[in-house]
Write a protein that holds these residues in place. Structure first.
Motif, short mmCIF file in Angstrom:
data_model
loop_
_atom_site.label_atom_id
_atom_site.label_comp_id
_atom_site.label_asym_id
_atom_site.label_seq_id
_atom_site.Cartn_x
_atom_site.Cartn_y
_atom_site.Cartn_z
N VAL A 280 33.49 33.25 59.90
CA VAL A 280 33.72 34.12 61.06
C VAL A 280 34.51 35.36 60.65
N ILE A 281 35.53 35.18 59.82
CA ILE A 281 36.34 36.32 59.39
C ILE A 281 35.49 37.33 58.63
N LEU A 282 34.65 36.85 57.74
CA LEU A 282 33.80 37.75 56.95
C LEU A 282 32.76 38.45 57.83
N VAL A 283 32.08 37.68 58.66
CA VAL A 283 31.06 38.27 59.53
C VAL A 283 31.69 39.26 60.51
N ALA A 284 32.89 38.94 61.02
CA ALA A 284 33.57 39.85 61.94
C ALA A 284 33.90 41.17 61.26
N ALA A 285 34.36 41.10 60.01
CA ALA A 285 34.69 42.34 59.29
C ALA A 285 33.47 43.23 59.14
N ILE A 286 32.32 42.62 58.86
CA ILE A 286 31.09 43.40 58.70
C ILE A 286 30.60 43.92 60.05
N LEU A 287 30.58 43.03 61.04
CA LEU A 287 30.06 43.41 62.36
C LEU A 287 30.92 44.48 63.02
#
Length: 308
Positions: free
Chosen positions: A208-215
């Motif tokens: 979630v942290i990684l996807v949130a940073a990209i999104l």
């Protein structure tokens, strides 16, 4: 596909979580909770669940439903385990308890405030102070979010009772590993497997942290209020994308590139798992056995059996 491949594919439908002095396992037919009572017995409780509708299993939609179900049934399992540890064998149903639903809602609100909004506010303040670019602000937000998670897990992991929960977490992973590998579902068969698992909820947090940073890096909003509002509005999208990413990494762990990219998910589990003892493995195996039994006999039940 060979027999072992079929076993592995079916086993991918099993997962679970640790509870107080026990383990909850969810399979395709329902959930089962096994808890070590103060008198040494293993208290079991199983529940059949209705199958999801076809559209609830669609990619990029299923993640939101699975996340809610995980919170709901996980909370009930925790309450059940607390009652067993306290000397009771009954737990009020979550769906029938307004207090439980309020607890889940309040927990979600607190988690969203701390995990989602606080890092955004901190990054916003630093951006204004040093006149940084939007890309750097988003990167700082991700770093703060990761720091909050790591700090929290490291802090709670120092408590003796939480360390026992983390050891049961490791036991849950070991027995699921054994099932997926087609190994004997015994203490000896489960003991050699690792305490980390690619489909762990801890791995979901890091995803979630990684996807949130990209999104969030591509959000068009310019003001702080707009950015915070968009983050809240995109929560279902974030959950869906994160679940699909985690499912893909778990499904293709045999591919070296996928295994390398998902390695941090396994490293993070060093904070949330401990090596279980044989008594904990016995409890986890009892939960797995009860969950698998629901596929052939889908009836809710509750009973205790002596420990071996």
């Amino acid at each position: 596909m060979g027999r072992h491949g079929l076993i592995a594919q079916a086993a991918l439908r099993y997962g679970g979580q640790a509870v107080l002095e026990g383990v909850m396992i969810r399979g395709p037919a329902g959930i089962a909770v096994a808890v070590r009572a103060p008198d040494g017995q293993i208290v079991l409780r199983s529940r059949s669940l209705p199958p999801r509708r076809k559209w609830q299993r669609w990619p990029f939609i299923r993640g939101t439903f699975i996340l809610w179900e995980t919170l709901r049934w996980g909370m009930e399992a925790l309450w059940f385990s607390a009652n067993v540890v306290a000397g009771e064998n009954e737990a009020r149903e979550v769906r029938e308890s307004p207090v439980a639903m309020l607890t889940i809602t309040a927990s979600l609100a607190l988690a969203l405030g701390v995990f989602l909004l606080l890092p955004a506010l901190l990054a916003e303040g630093i951006e204004r102070m040093f006149r940084l670019s939007a890309w750097i602000r988003t990167g700082l937000e991700g770093i703060f979010r990761l720091g909050l998670v790591l700090g929290y897990l490291a802090a709670v992991g120092r408590h003796p009772e939480i360390r026992r929960v983390f050891a049961y977490h490791g036991a849950e992973h070991k027995v699921v590993h054994a099932l997926e590998a087609g190994a004997p579902l015994t203490i000896e068969g489960a003991r050699p497997f690792p305490t980390a698992h690619p489909r762990c909820g801890t791995a979901f947090l890091l995803t979630v942290i990684l996807v949130a940073a990209i999104l969030f890096a591509f959000l068009p909003a310019s003001t702080l209020i707009e950015r915070l509002a968009l983050r809240l509005a995109l929560l279902p999208v974030l959950a869906a994308l994160s679940y699909e990413a985690l499912w893909f990494s778990a499904r293709y762990q045999h591919v070296k590139l996928v295994a390398a990219l998902s390695a941090p998910n396994l490293w993070l589990q060093r904070l949330t798992t401990r090596e279980p003892d044989d008594a904990m493995l016995e409890v986890a195996l009892a939960a797995l056995e009860a969950a698998r039994a629901l596929e052939s006999s889908p009836r809710s039940s509750g009973h205790a059996r002596p420990s071996s």
